[in-house]
Design an enzyme around this catalytic site. Structure first.
Site, PDB file in Angstrom:
ATOM      1  N   ASN A 346       0.835  -1.202   0.000  1.00 46.05           N
ATOM      2  CA  ASN A 346       0.000   0.000   0.000  1.00 46.05           C
ATOM      3  C   ASN A 346       0.871   1.254   0.000  1.00 46.05           C
ATOM      4  OD1 ASN A 346      -1.741   2.197   1.617  1.00 46.05           O
ATOM      5  ND2 ASN A 346      -3.117   0.776   0.584  1.00 46.05           N
ATOM      6  N   GLY A 389      -1.687   1.755   4.867  1.00 46.82           N
ATOM      7  CA  GLY A 389      -0.463   2.433   4.474  1.00 46.82           C
ATOM      8  C   GLY A 389      -0.702   3.831   3.945  1.00 46.82           C
ATOM      9  N   ARG A 391      -1.291   5.048   0.967  1.00 44.17           N
ATOM     10  CA  ARG A 391      -2.457   5.246   0.097  1.00 44.17           C
ATOM     11  C   ARG A 391      -3.728   5.267   0.923  1.00 44.17           C
ATOM     12  NH1 ARG A 391      -6.600   3.186  -3.188  1.00 44.17           N
ATOM     13  NH2 ARG A 391      -6.637   4.144  -5.249  1.00 44.17           N
ATOM     14  N   CYS A 392      -3.837   4.380   1.901  1.00 45.87           N
ATOM     15  CA  CYS A 392      -5.019   4.360   2.770  1.00 45.87           C
ATOM     16  C   CYS A 392      -5.219   5.688   3.495  1.00 45.87           C
ATOM     17  CB  CYS A 392      -4.893   3.253   3.811  1.00 45.87           C
ATOM     18  SG  CYS A 392      -5.027   1.581   3.163  1.00 45.87           S
ATOM     19  N   MET A 393      -4.118   6.358   3.847  1.00 50.49           N
ATOM     20  CA  MET A 393      -4.213   7.576   4.647  1.00 50.49           C
ATOM     21  C   MET A 393      -4.508   8.820   3.832  1.00 50.49           C
ATOM     22  SD  MET A 393      -1.286   7.168   7.586  1.00 50.49           S
ATOM     23  CE  MET A 393       0.099   7.189   6.445  1.00 50.49           C
TER      24      MET A 393
END
Length: 400
Positions: A346, A389, A391-393
């Site tokens: 990620n 990760g 990208r998730c944030m």
């Protein structure tokens, strides 16, 4: 504010974040499963790590917007504070009418910025006393919170997804996260910064979809995971809206059927794009996925199944013969499992071939560098405890 997202990798110009706050202090062991955490992050260190992430973005020319600032400004300028609280409490499913009224009065007693912070951090039952208690009220107080915290909010990828010139306001799968979508719903609906933004999905729909399952591979092709968190019916609704009720250029959706396990929570936990032709993937990805292709036709989309390996599917629909899949952890099975667990797959592309990644995933990061990818590392001892990760944030609002 211009919305323009037709790629996963073109230069990132504006991004949406949430800096974690006191909501992390309100996670306790008995709530871990309900709040979708496996461990309790240390807030001070998590904030330092998140600030490092934001600085890395800014140092590379990215404008950082915070969801709490956007919401606070919208509620203040439009006089929507009470309306927002009513809708938030309704989503929180507070059953007792007396507690409901007391919570509303308590939340509205704060200035708008503090009220938003309080809603995110959660309301404990020991924060204020009820003036009177009926028998039913006492029964409902047999717990620690009037309102549970929103510790997953720092994963801004999921509640809203900007696609093309519009947005999906997502219906989150779990009750623990369903209230998060309300934040950007108010911003997109009422803020002067977003005018006439088309909405391609609404959080009131009965089927769930989360932004971690939505990847914009090109101005023609979307990939959406059929996952533990995203229903195939939601993908059909998105396809109809984008294909036939908008002027978007997208004509293909690759609906990728994934194992319905927490380890495969979202598509972007096992598959992210790092350049125009390179993808970072879970080491076991090739044998665990099946792809359905939703193709725009004149009046309704056509669905076909692909029995090809993922690499060949990408070559076919992105019309490139130079597609490369880079395995998280490489061929070292132990490294692959360790780094996959810590979201090695990620990463966030901020320009073609430049990504932000957790420094702890050093095996994967070195493999990326060997393939010509520039890796900007950020610390993650606490942020990674939430199982997500870079990208998730982050939620890109505008790319070149």
């Amino acid at each position: 504010m211009k919305v323009n997202v037709y790629s996963e990798v073109k230069k990132l110009k504006i991004v949406l974040l949430h800096r974690p706050g006191l909501e992390l202090e309100n996670i306790e062991p008995d709530l871990l499963e309900e709040l979708l955490f496996e461990d309790i992050p240390y807030l001070k260190k998590a904030q330092q790590e998140h600030d490092y992430f934001a600085k890395a973005l800014k140092d590379n020319g990215v404008e950082v917007k915070y969801v709490t600032d956007l919401l606070t400004n919208t509620l203040e300028k439009k006089g929507l504070k009470e309306q927002f609280v009513d809708e938030y409490l309704n989503l929180s499913e507070v059953k007792n009418e007396y507690i409901l009224e007391a919570l509303k009065e308590y939340l509205l007693s704060f200035e708008t910025k503090e009220m938003v912070r309080k809603i995110i951090s959660g309301v404990r039952i020991d924060e204020f006393k009820l003036n009177k208690k009926s028998f039913s009220t006492v029964v409902h107080l047999n717990k620690q919170f009037y309102l549970l915290p929103l510790p997953n909010l720092y994963f801004q990828r999921d509640p809203v997804a900007f696609v093309g010139r519009g947005a999906l306001i997502n219906r989150m799968k779990t009750k623990a996260r369903r209230r998060e979508s309300l934040f950007m719903k108010y911003v997109l609906k009422y803020s002067d910064e977003f005018s006439d933004i088309p909405i391609y999905y609404d959080m009131n729909e009965p089927f769930s979809i989360e932004g971690g399952d939505v990847l914009v591979l090109s101005d023609k092709v979307l990939a959406i995971g059929i996952s533990q968190r995203t229903d195939p019916e939601a993908i059909e609704k998105v396809a109809n809206k984008i294909f036939y009720e908008s002027d978007e250029s997208f004509d293909t959706i690759l609906a990728i059927n994934m194992p319905k396990k927490r380890a495969y929570m979202h598509l972007d936990t096992i598959f992210t794009m790092v350049s125009e032709n390179k993808f970072l993937v879970h080491s076991k990805l090739e044998t665990s996925l099946h792809v359905y292709v939703l193709k725009k036709n004149k009046h309704e989309f056509e669905v076909t199944e692909e029995d090809l390996q993922l690499e060949d599917v990408l070559k076919k629909y992105l019309e490139r013969n130079d597609i490369e899949l880079i395995k998280c952890g490489g061929d070292d099975e132990i490294a692959a499992k360790r780094e996959q667990w810590n979201d090695g797959s990620n990463v966030l592309a901020i320009s073609p071939g430049t990504v932000i990644a957790y420094e702890r995933n050093y095996v994967t990061n070195q493999l990326l560098r060997e393939r010509g990818v520039n890796v900007i590392e950020i610390p993650s001892s606490e942020l990674s405890r939430g199982r997500g990760g870079p990208r998730c944030m982050s939620m890109p609002i505008c790319r070149e």
